[in-house]
Scaffold this motif. Sequence first.
Motif, PDB file in Angstrom:
ATOM      1  N   ALA A 181      25.526  14.484 -51.703  1.00  0.00           N
ATOM      2  CA  ALA A 181      24.585  14.087 -50.653  1.00  0.00           C
ATOM      3  C   ALA A 181      23.858  12.817 -51.057  1.00  0.00           C
ATOM      4  CB  ALA A 181      23.589  15.212 -50.373  1.00  0.00           C
ATOM      5  N   ALA A 182      23.463  12.718 -52.323  1.00  0.00           N
ATOM      6  CA  ALA A 182      22.799  11.500 -52.795  1.00  0.00           C
ATOM      7  C   ALA A 182      23.725  10.298 -52.632  1.00  0.00           C
ATOM      8  CB  ALA A 182      22.378  11.654 -54.258  1.00  0.00           C
ATOM      9  N   ARG A 183      24.988  10.470 -52.989  1.00  0.00           N
ATOM     10  CA  ARG A 183      25.953   9.371 -52.861  1.00  0.00           C
ATOM     11  C   ARG A 183      26.127   8.963 -51.399  1.00  0.00           C
ATOM     12  NH1 ARG A 183      31.078   8.978 -51.469  1.00  0.00           N
ATOM     13  NH2 ARG A 183      31.428  11.242 -51.386  1.00  0.00           N
ATOM     14  N   LEU A 184      26.312   9.949 -50.529  1.00  0.00           N
ATOM     15  CA  LEU A 184      26.537   9.641 -49.117  1.00  0.00           C
ATOM     16  C   LEU A 184      25.291   9.067 -48.450  1.00  0.00           C
ATOM     17  CD1 LEU A 184      28.703  12.752 -48.180  1.00  0.00           C
ATOM     18  CD2 LEU A 184      29.469  10.367 -48.218  1.00  0.00           C
ATOM     19  N   PHE A 185      24.124   9.638 -48.740  1.00  0.00           N
ATOM     20  CA  PHE A 185      22.888   9.114 -48.159  1.00  0.00           C
ATOM     21  C   PHE A 185      22.635   7.685 -48.645  1.00  0.00           C
ATOM     22  CE2 PHE A 185      20.905  13.655 -47.890  1.00  0.00           C
ATOM     23  CZ  PHE A 185      21.673  13.945 -46.773  1.00  0.00           C
ATOM     24  N   ALA A 186      22.960   7.407 -49.914  1.00  0.00           N
ATOM     25  CA  ALA A 186      22.782   6.052 -50.448  1.00  0.00           C
ATOM     26  C   ALA A 186      23.719   5.073 -49.745  1.00  0.00           C
ATOM     27  CB  ALA A 186      23.034   6.034 -51.956  1.00  0.00           C
ATOM     28  N   GLU A 187      24.934   5.505 -49.469  1.00  0.00           N
ATOM     29  CA  GLU A 187      25.924   4.631 -48.834  1.00  0.00           C
ATOM     30  C   GLU A 187      25.640   4.402 -47.356  1.00  0.00           C
ATOM     31  OE1 GLU A 187      29.808   6.332 -49.355  1.00  0.00           O
ATOM     32  OE2 GLU A 187      29.849   5.903 -51.516  1.00  0.00           O
ATOM     33  N   ARG A 188      25.305   5.483 -46.636  1.00  0.00           N
ATOM     34  CA  ARG A 188      25.243   5.393 -45.177  1.00  0.00           C
ATOM     35  C   ARG A 188      23.906   5.749 -44.555  1.00  0.00           C
ATOM     36  NH1 ARG A 188      30.058   8.959 -43.450  1.00  0.00           N
ATOM     37  NH2 ARG A 188      30.538   9.380 -45.606  1.00  0.00           N
ATOM     38  N   GLY A 189      22.956   6.154 -45.353  1.00  0.00           N
ATOM     39  CA  GLY A 189      21.662   6.555 -44.817  1.00  0.00           C
ATOM     40  C   GLY A 189      21.668   8.010 -44.383  1.00  0.00           C
ATOM     41  N   PHE A 190      20.492   8.609 -44.381  1.00  0.00           N
ATOM     42  CA  PHE A 190      20.339  10.024 -44.040  1.00  0.00           C
ATOM     43  C   PHE A 190      20.901  10.335 -42.656  1.00  0.00           C
ATOM     44  CE2 PHE A 190      17.662  13.417 -42.168  1.00  0.00           C
ATOM     45  CZ  PHE A 190      17.958  14.447 -43.049  1.00  0.00           C
ATOM     46  N   SER A 191      20.544   9.520 -41.670  1.00  0.00           N
ATOM     47  CA  SER A 191      20.980   9.796 -40.298  1.00  0.00           C
ATOM     48  C   SER A 191      22.455   9.471 -40.075  1.00  0.00           C
ATOM     49  CB  SER A 191      20.120   9.025 -39.293  1.00  0.00           C
ATOM     50  OG  SER A 191      20.254   7.639 -39.524  1.00  0.00           O
ATOM     51  N   GLY A 192      23.076   8.726 -40.996  1.00  0.00           N
ATOM     52  CA  GLY A 192      24.471   8.346 -40.844  1.00  0.00           C
ATOM     53  C   GLY A 192      25.454   9.315 -41.458  1.00  0.00           C
ATOM     54  N   VAL A 193      24.959  10.451 -41.957  1.00  0.00           N
ATOM     55  CA  VAL A 193      25.823  11.438 -42.608  1.00  0.00           C
ATOM     56  C   VAL A 193      25.684  12.774 -41.879  1.00  0.00           C
ATOM     57  CG1 VAL A 193      26.339  12.646 -44.764  1.00  0.00           C
ATOM     58  CG2 VAL A 193      25.513  10.280 -44.833  1.00  0.00           C
ATOM     59  N   SER A 194      26.805  13.352 -41.517  1.00  0.00           N
ATOM     60  CA  SER A 194      26.787  14.641 -40.812  1.00  0.00           C
ATOM     61  C   SER A 194      26.893  15.799 -41.797  1.00  0.00           C
ATOM     62  CB  SER A 194      27.947  14.720 -39.822  1.00  0.00           C
ATOM     63  OG  SER A 194      29.176  14.828 -40.528  1.00  0.00           O
ATOM     64  N   LEU A 195      26.516  16.968 -41.330  1.00  0.00           N
ATOM     65  CA  LEU A 195      26.644  18.177 -42.138  1.00  0.00           C
ATOM     66  C   LEU A 195      28.108  18.430 -42.486  1.00  0.00           C
ATOM     67  CD1 LEU A 195      24.348  19.996 -43.090  1.00  0.00           C
ATOM     68  CD2 LEU A 195      24.936  21.583 -41.255  1.00  0.00           C
ATOM     69  N   GLU A 196      29.001  18.130 -41.552  1.00  0.00           N
ATOM     70  CA  GLU A 196      30.433  18.313 -41.801  1.00  0.00           C
ATOM     71  C   GLU A 196      30.906  17.412 -42.943  1.00  0.00           C
ATOM     72  OE1 GLU A 196      29.057  17.987 -38.732  1.00  0.00           O
ATOM     73  OE2 GLU A 196      29.331  20.122 -38.260  1.00  0.00           O
ATOM     74  N   GLU A 197      30.406  16.172 -42.970  1.00  0.00           N
ATOM     75  CA  GLU A 197      30.787  15.242 -44.046  1.00  0.00           C
ATOM     76  C   GLU A 197      30.239  15.710 -45.393  1.00  0.00           C
ATOM     77  OE1 GLU A 197      31.089  10.940 -41.872  1.00  0.00           O
ATOM     78  OE2 GLU A 197      29.117  11.898 -41.941  1.00  0.00           O
ATOM     79  N   LEU A 198      29.042  16.260 -45.390  1.00  0.00           N
ATOM     80  CA  LEU A 198      28.463  16.778 -46.626  1.00  0.00           C
ATOM     81  C   LEU A 198      29.297  17.936 -47.157  1.00  0.00           C
ATOM     82  CD1 LEU A 198      24.692  16.689 -45.624  1.00  0.00           C
ATOM     83  CD2 LEU A 198      25.767  15.333 -47.425  1.00  0.00           C
ATOM     84  N   GLY A 199      29.679  18.841 -46.268  1.00  0.00           N
ATOM     85  CA  GLY A 199      30.508  19.965 -46.693  1.00  0.00           C
ATOM     86  C   GLY A 199      31.861  19.505 -47.194  1.00  0.00           C
TER      87      GLY A 199
END
Length: 197
Positions: A23-41
Amino acid sequence: MASAPTGRERAKADRQSALVREAARLFAERGFSGVSLEELGAAVGISGPAVYRHFAGKQALLGAILVRVSEGLRNGGSEVVGAGGTAEERLAGLVRFHVDFALTQSDVIRVQDRELANLIDEDRHAVRRLQREYVETWVRVLAEAHPDSNERELRVRAHACFGLINSTPYSVRGLRDAPDEQTVRGLLETMALAAIS
Protein backbone atom coordinates in the motif's frame (compact mmCIF):
# COMPACT_ATOMS: atom_id res chain seq x y z
CA MET A 1 3.82 -16.71 29.47
CA ALA A 2 2.29 -16.02 26.05
CA SER A 3 1.94 -18.95 23.71
CA ALA A 4 3.79 -18.96 20.40
CA PRO A 5 1.71 -17.76 17.45
CA THR A 6 0.11 -20.47 15.34
CA GLY A 7 0.95 -20.92 11.66
CA ARG A 8 -2.34 -19.26 10.76
CA GLU A 9 -1.60 -16.26 13.00
CA ARG A 10 1.88 -15.90 11.49
CA ALA A 11 0.43 -16.09 7.97
CA LYS A 12 -2.11 -13.38 8.83
CA ALA A 13 0.59 -11.14 10.32
CA ASP A 14 2.76 -11.68 7.23
CA ARG A 15 -0.16 -10.78 4.95
CA GLN A 16 -0.86 -7.62 6.96
CA SER A 17 2.79 -6.58 6.73
CA ALA A 18 2.77 -7.23 2.98
CA LEU A 19 -0.39 -5.15 2.60
CA VAL A 20 1.16 -2.25 4.50
CA ARG A 21 4.34 -2.42 2.41
CA GLU A 22 2.53 -2.68 -0.94
CA ALA A 23 0.00 0.00 0.00
CA ALA A 24 2.86 2.38 0.79
CA ARG A 25 4.42 1.64 -2.60
CA LEU A 26 1.16 2.09 -4.50
CA PHE A 27 0.07 5.21 -2.59
CA ALA A 28 3.53 6.72 -3.20
CA GLU A 29 3.30 5.97 -6.93
CA ARG A 30 -0.31 6.93 -7.61
CA GLY A 31 -1.71 8.69 -4.57
CA PHE A 32 -4.28 7.47 -2.06
CA SER A 33 -7.28 8.21 -4.27
CA GLY A 34 -5.60 6.65 -7.32
CA VAL A 35 -5.42 3.15 -5.83
CA SER A 36 -8.40 0.82 -5.55
CA LEU A 37 -9.03 -1.83 -2.93
CA GLU A 38 -8.84 -4.42 -5.71
CA GLU A 39 -5.35 -3.21 -6.67
CA LEU A 40 -4.23 -3.36 -3.05
CA GLY A 41 -5.45 -6.94 -2.74
CA ALA A 42 -3.95 -7.98 -6.07
CA ALA A 43 -0.56 -6.63 -4.98
CA VAL A 44 -0.42 -9.33 -2.28
CA GLY A 45 -2.32 -12.06 -4.12
CA ILE A 46 -5.78 -11.68 -2.61
CA SER A 47 -9.07 -10.21 -3.78
CA GLY A 48 -10.09 -6.65 -2.97
CA PRO A 49 -12.82 -7.72 -0.52
CA ALA A 50 -10.31 -9.99 1.26
CA VAL A 51 -8.41 -6.86 2.34
CA TYR A 52 -11.26 -6.35 4.85
CA ARG A 53 -10.09 -9.44 6.73
CA HIS A 54 -7.00 -7.46 7.68
CA PHE A 55 -8.01 -3.77 7.64
CA ALA A 56 -11.33 -1.92 7.84
CA GLY A 57 -10.61 -0.27 4.49
CA LYS A 58 -8.19 1.94 2.60
CA GLN A 59 -8.15 4.64 5.27
CA ALA A 60 -7.32 2.09 7.97
CA LEU A 61 -4.48 0.81 5.80
CA LEU A 62 -3.17 4.36 5.34
CA GLY A 63 -3.40 4.83 9.10
CA ALA A 64 -1.44 1.63 9.71
CA ILE A 65 1.33 2.83 7.38
CA LEU A 66 1.75 6.25 8.97
CA VAL A 67 1.11 5.36 12.62
CA ARG A 68 3.51 2.39 12.47
CA VAL A 69 6.31 4.38 10.88
CA SER A 70 5.82 7.21 13.38
CA GLU A 71 6.02 4.72 16.25
CA GLY A 72 9.15 3.24 14.70
CA LEU A 73 10.82 6.63 14.47
CA ARG A 74 9.89 7.61 18.02
CA ASN A 75 11.00 4.26 19.47
CA GLY A 76 14.15 4.04 17.36
CA GLY A 77 15.20 7.57 18.28
CA SER A 78 14.72 6.77 21.97
CA GLU A 79 16.87 3.63 21.60
CA VAL A 80 19.67 5.61 19.94
CA VAL A 81 19.67 8.18 22.73
CA GLY A 82 19.37 5.49 25.40
CA ALA A 83 22.57 3.84 24.14
CA GLY A 84 24.51 6.70 25.75
CA GLY A 85 27.60 8.57 24.72
CA THR A 86 28.31 12.26 24.42
CA ALA A 87 25.70 14.60 23.00
CA GLU A 88 27.68 14.71 19.74
CA GLU A 89 27.81 10.90 19.55
CA ARG A 90 24.07 10.62 20.19
CA LEU A 91 23.36 13.29 17.55
CA ALA A 92 25.48 11.36 15.06
CA GLY A 93 23.52 8.23 15.99
CA LEU A 94 20.21 10.02 15.45
CA VAL A 95 21.39 11.26 12.07
CA ARG A 96 22.49 7.75 11.02
CA PHE A 97 19.17 6.36 12.20
CA HIS A 98 17.13 8.94 10.29
CA VAL A 99 19.22 8.59 7.12
CA ASP A 100 18.68 4.84 7.23
CA PHE A 101 14.95 5.45 7.59
CA ALA A 102 14.91 7.83 4.60
CA LEU A 103 16.83 5.42 2.38
CA THR A 104 14.77 2.36 3.31
CA GLN A 105 11.31 3.94 3.73
CA SER A 106 11.22 6.44 0.89
CA ASP A 107 7.70 5.39 -0.16
CA VAL A 108 6.40 6.12 3.33
CA ILE A 109 7.96 9.60 3.31
CA ARG A 110 6.22 10.37 0.03
CA VAL A 111 2.90 9.04 1.36
CA GLN A 112 3.15 11.13 4.52
CA ASP A 113 4.01 14.27 2.56
CA ARG A 114 0.89 13.92 0.42
CA GLU A 115 -1.72 11.90 2.28
CA LEU A 116 -1.81 13.03 5.92
CA ALA A 117 -5.11 14.80 5.29
CA ASN A 118 -6.71 11.49 4.25
CA LEU A 119 -6.24 9.96 7.69
CA ILE A 120 -9.15 9.69 10.08
CA ASP A 121 -8.85 12.17 12.96
CA GLU A 122 -7.74 9.55 15.49
CA ASP A 123 -4.86 8.36 13.30
CA ARG A 124 -3.86 11.90 12.33
CA HIS A 125 -3.68 12.90 16.01
CA ALA A 126 -1.64 9.78 16.81
CA VAL A 127 0.82 10.54 14.00
CA ARG A 128 1.19 14.16 15.10
CA ARG A 129 1.74 13.15 18.74
CA LEU A 130 4.35 10.54 17.81
CA GLN A 131 6.12 13.02 15.53
CA ARG A 132 6.25 15.61 18.33
CA GLU A 133 7.74 13.01 20.68
CA TYR A 134 10.38 12.14 18.07
CA VAL A 135 11.26 15.81 17.59
CA GLU A 136 11.55 16.24 21.36
CA THR A 137 14.09 13.40 21.47
CA TRP A 138 16.26 15.37 19.04
CA VAL A 139 15.68 18.68 20.81
CA ARG A 140 16.82 17.27 24.18
CA VAL A 141 20.10 16.04 22.70
CA LEU A 142 20.57 19.26 20.72
CA ALA A 143 20.08 21.24 23.96
CA GLU A 144 23.04 19.39 25.46
CA ALA A 145 25.18 19.98 22.37
CA HIS A 146 24.14 23.66 22.09
CA PRO A 147 23.46 24.88 25.64
CA ASP A 148 23.42 28.53 24.54
CA SER A 149 20.60 28.01 22.01
CA ASN A 150 16.98 28.54 22.93
CA GLU A 151 14.34 25.87 22.40
CA ARG A 152 12.94 27.56 19.31
CA GLU A 153 16.35 27.57 17.62
CA LEU A 154 16.85 23.91 18.51
CA ARG A 155 13.51 23.00 16.92
CA VAL A 156 14.50 24.87 13.76
CA ARG A 157 17.76 22.87 13.66
CA ALA A 158 15.91 19.57 14.08
CA HIS A 159 13.27 20.34 11.44
CA ALA A 160 15.87 21.63 8.99
CA CYS A 161 17.80 18.39 9.44
CA PHE A 162 14.65 16.31 8.82
CA GLY A 163 13.89 18.37 5.73
CA LEU A 164 17.34 17.77 4.30
CA ILE A 165 17.24 14.03 4.95
CA ASN A 166 13.58 13.53 4.00
CA SER A 167 14.16 15.14 0.60
CA THR A 168 15.98 11.92 -0.34
CA PRO A 169 12.96 10.17 -1.91
CA TYR A 170 12.74 13.02 -4.39
CA SER A 171 16.40 13.86 -4.94
CA VAL A 172 17.97 10.41 -5.24
CA ARG A 173 15.15 8.20 -6.53
CA GLY A 174 16.39 5.12 -8.26
CA LEU A 175 19.70 4.87 -6.41
CA ARG A 176 19.27 1.32 -5.14
CA ASP A 177 22.69 -0.12 -6.01
CA ALA A 178 24.86 -0.58 -2.94
CA PRO A 179 27.82 1.62 -4.05
CA ASP A 180 25.52 4.49 -4.97
CA GLU A 181 23.49 4.11 -1.80
CA GLN A 182 26.61 4.09 0.37
CA THR A 183 27.80 7.29 -1.30
CA VAL A 184 24.41 8.92 -0.76
CA ARG A 185 24.26 7.69 2.83
CA GLY A 186 27.67 9.17 3.67
CA LEU A 187 26.86 12.45 1.96
CA LEU A 188 23.53 12.79 3.74
CA GLU A 189 25.05 12.05 7.13
CA THR A 190 27.82 14.61 6.59
CA MET A 191 25.41 17.30 5.39
CA ALA A 192 22.88 16.61 8.16
CA LEU A 193 25.53 16.79 10.88
CA ALA A 194 26.80 20.05 9.41
CA ALA A 195 23.23 21.42 9.40
CA ILE A 196 22.69 20.80 13.10
CA SER A 197 26.20 21.61 14.34
